[in-house]
Design an enzyme around this catalytic site. Sequence first.
Site, PDB file in Angstrom:
ATOM      1  CG  ASN A 186      -1.734   1.210   1.407  1.00 31.74           C
ATOM      2  OD1 ASN A 186      -1.836   2.018   0.477  1.00 31.74           O
ATOM      3  ND2 ASN A 186      -2.338   1.379   2.578  1.00 31.74           N
ATOM      4  CD1 TRP A 187       3.912   1.026  -2.374  1.00 38.04           C
ATOM      5  CD2 TRP A 187       3.802   1.671  -4.517  1.00 38.04           C
ATOM      6  NE1 TRP A 187       4.674   0.156  -3.117  1.00 38.04           N
ATOM      7  CE2 TRP A 187       4.624   0.528  -4.432  1.00 38.04           C
ATOM      8  CE3 TRP A 187       3.588   2.255  -5.761  1.00 38.04           C
ATOM      9  CZ2 TRP A 187       5.234  -0.052  -5.549  1.00 38.04           C
ATOM     10  CZ3 TRP A 187       4.188   1.682  -6.889  1.00 38.04           C
ATOM     11  CH2 TRP A 187       5.011   0.547  -6.775  1.00 38.04           C
ATOM     12  CE  LYS A 188      -0.074   3.430   4.604  1.00 32.91           C
ATOM     13  NZ  LYS A 188      -0.177   3.595   6.028  1.00 32.91           N
TER      14      LYS A 188
ATOM     15  CG  HIS B 287      -5.982   2.090   5.118  1.00 27.82           C
ATOM     16  ND1 HIS B 287      -5.547   3.048   6.005  1.00 27.82           N
ATOM     17  CD2 HIS B 287      -4.965   1.214   4.968  1.00 27.82           C
ATOM     18  CE1 HIS B 287      -4.303   2.750   6.365  1.00 27.82           C
ATOM     19  NE2 HIS B 287      -3.929   1.646   5.746  1.00 27.82           N
TER      20      HIS B 287
ATOM     21  CD  GLU C 272      -3.759  -2.346   7.490  1.00 27.34           C
ATOM     22  OE1 GLU C 272      -2.641  -2.604   7.075  1.00 27.34           O
ATOM     23  OE2 GLU C 272      -4.355  -1.289   7.228  1.00 27.34           O
TER      24      GLU C 272
ATOM     25  N   GLY D 115       1.730   2.426  10.884  1.00 23.34           N
ATOM     26  CA  GLY D 115       2.631   3.567  10.740  1.00 23.34           C
ATOM     27  C   GLY D 115       3.331   3.984  12.023  1.00 23.34           C
TER      28      GLY D 115
ATOM     29  CB  SER E 147       4.714  -1.469  12.290  1.00 27.99           C
ATOM     30  OG  SER E 147       4.214  -0.189  12.592  1.00 27.99           O
TER      31      SER E 147
HETATM   32  P1  PGA Z   1       2.393   0.551   7.838  1.00 27.16           P
HETATM   33  O1  PGA Z   1       0.954   0.748   7.171  1.00 27.16           O
HETATM   34  O2  PGA Z   1       2.976  -0.705   7.259  1.00 27.16           O
HETATM   35  O3  PGA Z   1       3.157   1.789   7.466  1.00 27.16           O
HETATM   36  O4  PGA Z   1       2.176   0.435   9.304  1.00 27.16           O
HETATM   37  C1  PGA Z   1       0.111  -0.343   6.937  1.00 27.16           C
HETATM   38  C2  PGA Z   1      -1.101   0.140   6.226  1.00 27.16           C
HETATM   39  O5  PGA Z   1      -1.442   1.317   6.370  1.00 27.16           O
HETATM   40  O6  PGA Z   1      -1.751  -0.599   5.491  1.00 27.16           O
END
Ligand code: PGA
Length: 248
Positions: free
Chosen positions: A7-9, A92, A163, A169, A206
């Site tokens: 997920n590159w956001k 999400h 999640e 994050g 993470s």
């Molecule tokens: P992260 O994000 O790996 O940076 O914790 C996961 C996500 O938002 O799907």
Amino acid sequence: MKLFVANWKMNLEVGESEKLARACVQKLPKPGVTVVLCPSHPSISKVSSVVKGSSYKLGAQDCAIEDRGAFTGEVSAKDLYQLGCRYVILGHSERRAMGETDEQIRGKYMAAIRNKIQPILCVGETLIERRRKLAAKVVSRQLNFVFQSLQTTKDFQPIIAYEPIWAVGTGNPATPKDAYQMHSLIKKIIGEKFNRKKVLMLYGGSVDLQNVYSFLSTSEVAGVLVGGASAKPTLPELIQSASIDKKR
Ligand code: PGA
């Protein structure tokens, strides 16, 4: 087969997304691992051309409820399909935090299915909810809302990404044990609803080079949803370490 969803956001520019996708396709994932790259909407077209003909799959980070019409700024699942997306991340926590409701997520979920795109539904609790022992209640609500009265075909296989918001994050992942404990709840709800013994549950929050194997080697965890670490130039290396082979 394990799923590795990147997920590159909104972390990468279009050119950076294309470059990272190119670096990925130069190295095939290890056997038993399917990789889905989810760029930002403006990058989808370029990344689609790069992954075309490779074993890499393409996904989006959201879709609209409607397929067509006067919905300024929205991106339809119909168009995403035409661009090559076969997966979409829905619900999400970052979108929920911006006000997306369970009802909207259900609408998007139906739009994805209608357009033959596999939804990856994200669920998870906040730290406060976890401390108050409300995690199971919150995740049940999120799942039940989307799946109530959902009509699907017999071969439909839901994919749920657990999640926990406190792990997204933060550099503070849940443990594989936390993940598989939630798996039993998810399995119960989804299993009963769709009459399935097997439920595909991903873990996200993470995940990095150091811990990816510990999640993928857990039998209850069908894959990982990786955010920050997947948008770095080290992604090909991370994908390589996403092996299920104990003798890596
Ligand atoms: P992260 O994000 O790996 O940076 O914790 C996961 C996500 O938002 O799907």
